[in-house]
Design a protein around this motif. Structure first.
Motif, PDB file in Angstrom:
ATOM      1  N   THR A  91       1.399  -1.531  -0.042  1.00  9.85           N
ATOM      2  CA  THR A  91       0.061  -0.035  -0.045  1.00  9.85           C
ATOM      3  C   THR A  91       0.529   1.532  -0.174  1.00  9.85           C
ATOM      4  OG1 THR A  91      -1.677  -0.488   1.244  1.00  9.85           O
ATOM      5  CG2 THR A  91      -1.707   1.485   1.073  1.00  9.85           C
ATOM      6  N   ASP A  92       1.678   0.934   1.077  1.00  9.25           N
ATOM      7  CA  ASP A  92       2.549   2.628   0.795  1.00  9.25           C
ATOM      8  C   ASP A  92       3.270   2.547  -0.163  1.00  9.25           C
ATOM      9  OD1 ASP A  92       4.795   4.592   2.404  1.00  9.25           O
ATOM     10  OD2 ASP A  92       5.641   3.134   2.722  1.00  9.25           O
ATOM     11  N   TYR A  93       4.068   1.763  -0.545  1.00  6.39           N
ATOM     12  CA  TYR A  93       4.548   1.626  -1.944  1.00  6.39           C
ATOM     13  C   TYR A  93       3.470   2.665  -3.279  1.00  6.39           C
ATOM     14  CZ  TYR A  93       6.762   0.235  -6.459  1.00  6.39           C
ATOM     15  OH  TYR A  93       7.753  -0.245  -7.722  1.00  6.39           O
ATOM     16  N   VAL A  94       2.356   1.974  -3.531  1.00  4.50           N
ATOM     17  CA  VAL A  94       1.662   2.271  -4.461  1.00  4.50           C
ATOM     18  C   VAL A  94       1.260   3.222  -3.962  1.00  4.50           C
ATOM     19  CG1 VAL A  94      -0.725   1.441  -5.483  1.00  4.50           C
ATOM     20  CG2 VAL A  94       0.579  -0.636  -4.988  1.00  4.50           C
ATOM     21  N   TYR A  95       1.076   4.174  -3.147  1.00  4.66           N
ATOM     22  CA  TYR A  95       0.383   4.695  -3.164  1.00  4.66           C
ATOM     23  C   TYR A  95       1.894   6.369  -3.752  1.00  4.66           C
ATOM     24  CZ  TYR A  95       0.161   9.991  -0.971  1.00  4.66           C
ATOM     25  OH  TYR A  95      -0.396  11.295  -1.058  1.00  4.66           O
ATOM     26  N   HIS A  96       3.337   5.885  -3.658  1.00  2.71           N
ATOM     27  CA  HIS A  96       4.153   6.658  -3.665  1.00  2.71           C
ATOM     28  C   HIS A  96       4.110   7.133  -5.036  1.00  2.71           C
ATOM     29  CE1 HIS A  96       5.267   8.407   0.180  1.00  2.71           C
ATOM     30  NE2 HIS A  96       5.368   7.034   0.307  1.00  2.71           N
ATOM     31  N   THR A  97       3.937   5.785  -5.907  1.00  5.41           N
ATOM     32  CA  THR A  97       4.947   5.374  -7.723  1.00  5.41           C
ATOM     33  C   THR A  97       2.757   6.198  -7.845  1.00  5.41           C
ATOM     34  OG1 THR A  97       3.474   2.951  -6.960  1.00  5.41           O
ATOM     35  CG2 THR A  97       5.747   3.504  -7.013  1.00  5.41           C
ATOM     36  N   LEU A  98       1.803   5.947  -7.391  1.00  4.92           N
ATOM     37  CA  LEU A  98       0.929   7.013  -7.709  1.00  4.92           C
ATOM     38  C   LEU A  98       0.784   8.409  -7.510  1.00  4.92           C
ATOM     39  CD1 LEU A  98      -2.681   4.035  -7.057  1.00  4.92           C
ATOM     40  CD2 LEU A  98      -0.930   4.436  -9.377  1.00  4.92           C
ATOM     41  N   ALA A  99       1.528   8.678  -6.228  1.00  2.00           N
ATOM     42  CA  ALA A  99       0.239  10.385  -6.541  1.00  2.00           C
ATOM     43  C   ALA A  99       1.939  11.094  -6.823  1.00  2.00           C
ATOM     44  CB  ALA A  99       0.994  10.555  -4.525  1.00  2.00           C
ATOM     45  N   ALA A 100       2.701  10.879  -7.658  1.00  2.00           N
ATOM     46  CA  ALA A 100       4.348  10.965  -7.574  1.00  2.00           C
ATOM     47  C   ALA A 100       3.923  11.483  -9.615  1.00  2.00           C
ATOM     48  CB  ALA A 100       5.642  10.253  -8.325  1.00  2.00           C
ATOM     49  N   LYS A 101       4.352  13.028  -9.844  1.00  2.00           N
ATOM     50  CA  LYS A 101       4.164  13.588 -10.746  1.00  2.00           C
ATOM     51  C   LYS A 101       3.627  12.486 -12.023  1.00  2.00           C
ATOM     52  CE  LYS A 101       6.628  16.460 -14.810  1.00  2.00           C
ATOM     53  NZ  LYS A 101       7.977  16.605 -15.273  1.00  2.00           N
TER      54      LYS A 101
END
Length: 386
Positions: A270-280
């Motif tokens: 979940t933590d990993y997916v959030y950061h990859t989705l929310a980036a530019k």
């Protein structure tokens, strides 16, 4: 040319300014956060690995455009992870799908690395790779964005022969790459691959009828406007992580078609997916140029099936929403060996839902690299041919 992240930092790319650490961010992510989340996720993998930012330059050699029509001539990087392997093990390069990154294969690295030299790649514009402004205006340009950047990564890594595995949209990219550069691909593995269905397929009639409704018209407009799920995650700001948590808990937990994630796996993913989705926003904006509404390919791979030059294995979960009949139709036109394997108790993310059976399918697909008489090898129990 490569930079090992464990040893080196590119200050302009990977470091967060000191002052920004003291101010709350509406979108709580950064490249630093992606790399850190990836390291935490990979902590469940026992096999040693090296994370790299591989320099692919500012654009294709000899081209007048950068990646692609970018105003900047700064070098771009593709992020990849290479796992420890036995000497002389065949190389397996893994490409993730849409709205994903290479860390989605975290349940597979240990087992696959027991037989392969595994290299997992974040495509340009995804994960921890560079995220240039996406200004492609056609299907051809969009395909070139991914294919040519991957080819520059291959050159930088000095790879000449490898097995290429792609999932979903990554399968589409892998297939298009193999069509353009078959001399480098020893075998092609397409997992729940997108791109074989077109709007002329029978199931498109249902989509056409839905598009005629007001709900369908709204969704089609959003699609053609390039509204992506990632934009929703970013728009929710600090509430974005909770939305992603609900998705991963449902998809890989309560509504899983196979092996449910452990609590630790769920938290880390979940933590990993959030950061990859929310980036530019970058590579995600390819969507409307590659597919029309309903995930129908604008340039279907089926049309290129007769030009296939690389032996291919398709792998689909029994519950995969992606249509394996498209692969069956393509096989009729292929002039190279092709097999379609279906995996039980698995959906579109077959490698997460049923990793054990998925590994068996991959090893079977690559049996000629391991045993002297591959033609007499039986399909592992539980798997079926289509």
């Amino acid at each position: 040319m490569s930079e090992t992240i464990r040893e080196n930092d590119d200050g302009s790319t990977l470091k967060t300014s000191r002052s920004s650490r003291f101010w709350p961010r509406w979108i709580p992510t950064s490249v630093d956060d992606i790399i850190a989340a990836e390291k935490r996720l990979l902590s469940v993998v026992k096999t040693g690995c090296v994370q790299e930012h591989v320099n692919i330059g500012s654009g294709p050699p000899g081209s007048k455009v950068r990646w692609f029509r970018s105003a900047s001539n700064e070098p771009r990087f593709i992020h990849s992870v290479t796992f420890d392997s036995k000497p002389d093990a065949p190389t397996l390069v893994m490409i993730h799908g849409y709205a994903a990154s290479q860390g989605f294969f975290f349940r597979n690295f240990d087992v696959l690395a027991s037989r392969f030299r595994v290299i997992a790649v974040d495509q340009l514009g995804w994960g921890a790779s560079s995220r240039p402004d996406f200004t492609c205006k056609s299907t051809e340009e969009t395909e070139a964005w991914f294919i040519d950047s991957f080819e520059e990564w291959r050159k930088a890594k000095n790879l000449s022969n490898f097995i290429l595995l792609g999932h979903s949209f990554g399968g589409y990219v892998a297939a298009k790459y193999a069509l353009k550069h078959p001399e480098h691909v020893q075998h092609l593995i397409l997992v729940g691959s997108a791109g074989f269905s077109s709007e002329s397929d029978a199931k498109s009639e249902r989509i056409t009828r839905f598009r005629a409704t007001w709900k369908g018209a709204v969704l089609n407009h959003l699609w053609e406007s390039n509204f992506t799920p990632q934009k929703l995650v970013r728009g929710l700001g600090p509430w974005g992580p909770n939305i992603v948590r609900k998705y991963t808990s449902a998809r890989f937990g309560t509504h899983s078609t196979g092996e449910i994630l452990t609590e630790e796996e769920s938290t880390l993913l979940t933590d990993y997916v959030y950061h990859t989705l929310a980036a530019k926003a970058s590579g995600e904006l390819c969507l409307k140029y590659i597919f029309s509404f309903g995930a129908f390919a604008r340039m279907p791979l089926l049309l290129s099936a007769s030009e296939w030059k690389v032996s291919t294995t398709f792998i689909y979960g029994f519950e995969d929403w992606m249509n394996y009949q498209g692969a069956q139709e393509a096989r009729k036109h292929m002039k190279v060996p092709c097999e379609i394997i279906r995996v039980p108790r698995a959906g579109h993310f077959v490698f997460i839902d049923n990793p054990t059976a998925f590994h068996s399918a991959v090893f079977y697909a690559c049996r000629r690299f391991f045993i002297p008489d591959p033609d007499n090898e039986s399909l592992p129990n539980g798997l079926t041919f289509a």
